[in-house]
Design an enzyme around this catalytic site. Structure first.
Site, PDB file in Angstrom:
ATOM      1  N   HIS A 135      67.929  60.764  69.039  1.00 52.85           N
ATOM      2  CA  HIS A 135      68.557  60.466  67.741  1.00 52.85           C
ATOM      3  C   HIS A 135      69.220  61.755  67.266  1.00 52.85           C
ATOM      4  CE1 HIS A 135      68.604  59.692  63.384  1.00 52.85           C
ATOM      5  NE2 HIS A 135      68.423  58.412  63.658  1.00 52.85           N
ATOM      6  N   ASP A 212      59.263  63.568  68.511  1.00 57.11           N
ATOM      7  CA  ASP A 212      59.840  62.796  67.417  1.00 57.11           C
ATOM      8  C   ASP A 212      59.125  61.439  67.445  1.00 57.11           C
ATOM      9  OD1 ASP A 212      61.296  60.938  66.019  1.00 57.11           O
ATOM     10  OD2 ASP A 212      63.246  61.562  66.790  1.00 57.11           O
ATOM     11  N   GLN A 215      59.674  56.427  65.830  1.00 59.07           N
ATOM     12  CA  GLN A 215      59.549  55.020  66.264  1.00 59.07           C
ATOM     13  C   GLN A 215      58.217  54.732  66.944  1.00 59.07           C
ATOM     14  OE1 GLN A 215      61.625  52.775  65.369  1.00 59.07           O
ATOM     15  NE2 GLN A 215      63.367  54.019  64.726  1.00 59.07           N
ATOM     16  N   LYS A 238      59.498  54.147  57.627  1.00 56.76           N
ATOM     17  CA  LYS A 238      59.552  53.228  58.778  1.00 56.76           C
ATOM     18  C   LYS A 238      58.182  52.612  59.056  1.00 56.76           C
ATOM     19  CE  LYS A 238      63.114  55.974  61.156  1.00 56.76           C
ATOM     20  NZ  LYS A 238      64.339  55.198  61.179  1.00 56.76           N
ATOM     21  N   CYS A 378      72.817  56.238  65.345  1.00 49.93           N
ATOM     22  CA  CYS A 378      72.648  57.712  65.306  1.00 49.93           C
ATOM     23  C   CYS A 378      72.353  58.271  66.687  1.00 49.93           C
ATOM     24  CB  CYS A 378      71.561  58.131  64.324  1.00 49.93           C
ATOM     25  SG  CYS A 378      71.938  57.713  62.643  1.00 49.93           S
TER      26      CYS A 378
HETATM   27  N1  PMP Z   1      64.265  59.809  65.254  1.00 52.94           N
HETATM   28  C1  PMP Z   1      64.280  58.524  65.590  1.00 52.94           C
HETATM   29  C2  PMP Z   1      63.847  58.117  66.973  1.00 52.94           C
HETATM   30  C3  PMP Z   1      64.683  57.581  64.651  1.00 52.94           C
HETATM   31  O1  PMP Z   1      64.688  56.282  64.971  1.00 52.94           O
HETATM   32  C4  PMP Z   1      65.062  57.996  63.355  1.00 52.94           C
HETATM   33  C5  PMP Z   1      65.519  56.995  62.301  1.00 52.94           C
HETATM   34  N2  PMP Z   1      66.385  56.017  62.760  1.00 52.94           N
HETATM   35  C6  PMP Z   1      65.022  59.345  63.065  1.00 52.94           C
HETATM   36  C7  PMP Z   1      64.605  60.222  64.033  1.00 52.94           C
HETATM   37  C8  PMP Z   1      65.401  59.864  61.726  1.00 52.94           C
HETATM   38  O2  PMP Z   1      64.559  59.384  60.747  1.00 52.94           O
HETATM   39  P1  PMP Z   1      64.851  59.671  59.206  1.00 52.94           P
HETATM   40  O3  PMP Z   1      66.212  59.091  58.926  1.00 52.94           O
HETATM   41  O4  PMP Z   1      63.761  58.986  58.497  1.00 52.94           O
HETATM   42  O5  PMP Z   1      64.847  61.146  59.047  1.00 52.94           O
END
Ligand code: PMP
Length: 422
Positions: A135, A212, A215, A238, A378
């Site tokens: 991401h 990270d 998910q 999330k 993203c």
């Molecule tokens: N890493 C992953 C794998 C994600 O899915 C996301 C959110 N889509 C993020 C990081 C970023 O999360 P946040 O927007 O809550 O900072």
């Protein structure tokens, strides 16, 4: 508080009872329309009444700044804020609650590490290993760091099936990277990476490891001690928690050696005009007034998930993934990206439908009260690997059931009719 008798059996979740806890899912979105099928939890989950009521209770009854006021409201707010930290620590089996820092989201958690740990430990010529599946929030902070420090980024390749190429990881590890940072579960493809094995290999090579968990923490049991990593970043929003709540967990000795991320109130021990000294962790990394209610709300979300049982949450989603695979496979011209089996895959499905633009797919599904995501999620470099600019993504959580998948499949049939492919 969730009653353990009504929302699950020994092995299963009672989705109807769970859904009843989520006000958003029980409202009439359009007069006479079918119920909402919310299939975008990978972006942000919905919130149960217990979380909403916790926020309400905080603002109505004991709203106050923490760690400062010598009066009852402030003491209650402080005590509940710190209790939430303990709940979060237990949830990921952190050795100490002091290792859990409240932040706004995964992005902030990773930026904190890139800024504080990175600027101390990554120097000119050093290598940082990421993967092509990250991401943007686990990519851009490292790009900024690499540019500033003169370091190099190297990326683990993906197999055609959407898994990480661990032989390529091994090749990159021979370069003795300072850091290996990777997502536990891909938000775009749903791949569950073998985080224990990747961490083990990276540690043998002498790297610090950041996972990270945006998910994974909401969807599977995650235990930082058995993962063996150094940092874990995740987002409360999330995992049924409030927007603006997130956590960085880090090994205490690393956190203690790191300089602060931001300077200001709450993070100091002593301030002189000529310089300052820092508070102990976690306060050192929580400058200024924190999002007190949101952190307490995240504690309520963790209680809700813990009552359901993360093993059951994982099993429920695994079952949904299997059913979604079978049903989506029946839709002509639909290509599922990522692993072509349910093993090692989360209940996140990115797909293309012939040459219908993902935004059109999402808009037609929305007209039937089915909320999916369309875009690059993203993950622009990953989309380039797939040879696409965007996909449609359906992601599932504790409040979804087979009926949501049946509705999705019927909706996709309608998309095909409208675009003249059926
Ligand atoms: N890493 C992953 C794998 C994600 O899915 C996301 C959110 N889509 C993020 C990081 C970023 O999360 P946040 O927007 O809550 O900072």
């Amino acid at each position: 508080m969730v009653s353990s008798t009504t929302r699950q059996t020994a092995t299963d979740l009672d989705v109807a009872a769970i859904r009843a806890d989520f006000p958003v899912l029980n409202q009439e979105v359009r007069p006479g329309a079918e119920r909402l099928s919310f299939l975008d939890s990978a972006a942000s989950s919905q919130k149960p009444a217990s979380v909403i009521e916790t926020l309400d209770d905080y603002y109505r009854r004991y709203n106050a700044n923490i760690h400062r006021g010598v009066y009852q409201l402030s003491e209650e707010a402080t005590q509940r804020y710190e209790a939430a930290r303990h709940l979060v620590a237990d949830f990921i089996n952190a050795p100490s609650a002091r290792e859990c820092i409240f932040v706004r989201n995964t992005t902030e958690a990773i930026n904190l590490v890139a800024h504080s740990w990175g600027r101390r430990n990554v120097n000119a010529g050093d290598v940082v290993v990421l993967t092509v599946m990250e991401h943007h929030s686990n990519l851009v902070p490292w790009q900024l760091l690499a540019e500033e420090q003169g370091a190099e980024l190297a990326f683990v390749r993906m197999t055609p099936e959407g898994r990480l190429d661990l032989d390529h990881l091994d090749t990159l590890l021979t370069r003795e990277p300072k850091l290996v940072a990777f997502s536990h579960v891909s938000n775009a493809l749903g791949t569950i990476h073998d985080a224990v094995e990747i961490t083990r290999r990276a540690k043998v090579a002498g790297a610090t490891v950041l996972i990270d968990g945006a998910q994974s923490v909401p969807h599977l049991p995650v235990d930082v001690q058995s993962l063996g990593c150094d940092f874990l970043a995740f987002s409360g929003h999330k995992m049924l928690g409030p927007m603006g709540s997130g956590v960085l967990w880090g090994r205490r000795e690393l956190l203690e050696a790191m300089p602060p991320f931001m300077g200001g109130g709450s993070m100091i021990r002593k301030v002189e005009l000529s310089g300052s000294t820092w508070a102990d962790v976690p306060a050192k990394f929580e400058a200024g007034t924190p999002a007190v209610g949101d952190a307490i709300g995240l504690g309520a979300a963790v209680e809700y998930l813990s009552e359901l049982g993360m093993d059951r949450v994982q099993a429920h989603e695994h079952g949904l993934a299997g059913y979604a695979f079978a049903r989506l496979g029946e839709v002509p011209e639909l290509t599922i990206h990522g692993p072509k089996m349910t093993e090692g895959r989360a209940a996140v499905f990115s797909f293309s439908l012939g040459d219908v633009h993902p935004h059109d797919v999402a808009a037609i599904l929305d007209s039937e009260n089915i909320a999916v995501r369309a875009g690059h999620h993203c993950c622009q470099p990953l989309m380039r690997e797939l040879g696409d600019v965007a996909t449609t993504r359906a992601s599932f959580y504790v409040y979804n059931d087979h009926d949501d998948i049946n509705r999705l499949v019927a909706g996709l049939g309608r998309v095909r009719q409208i675009f003249g492919s059926a």
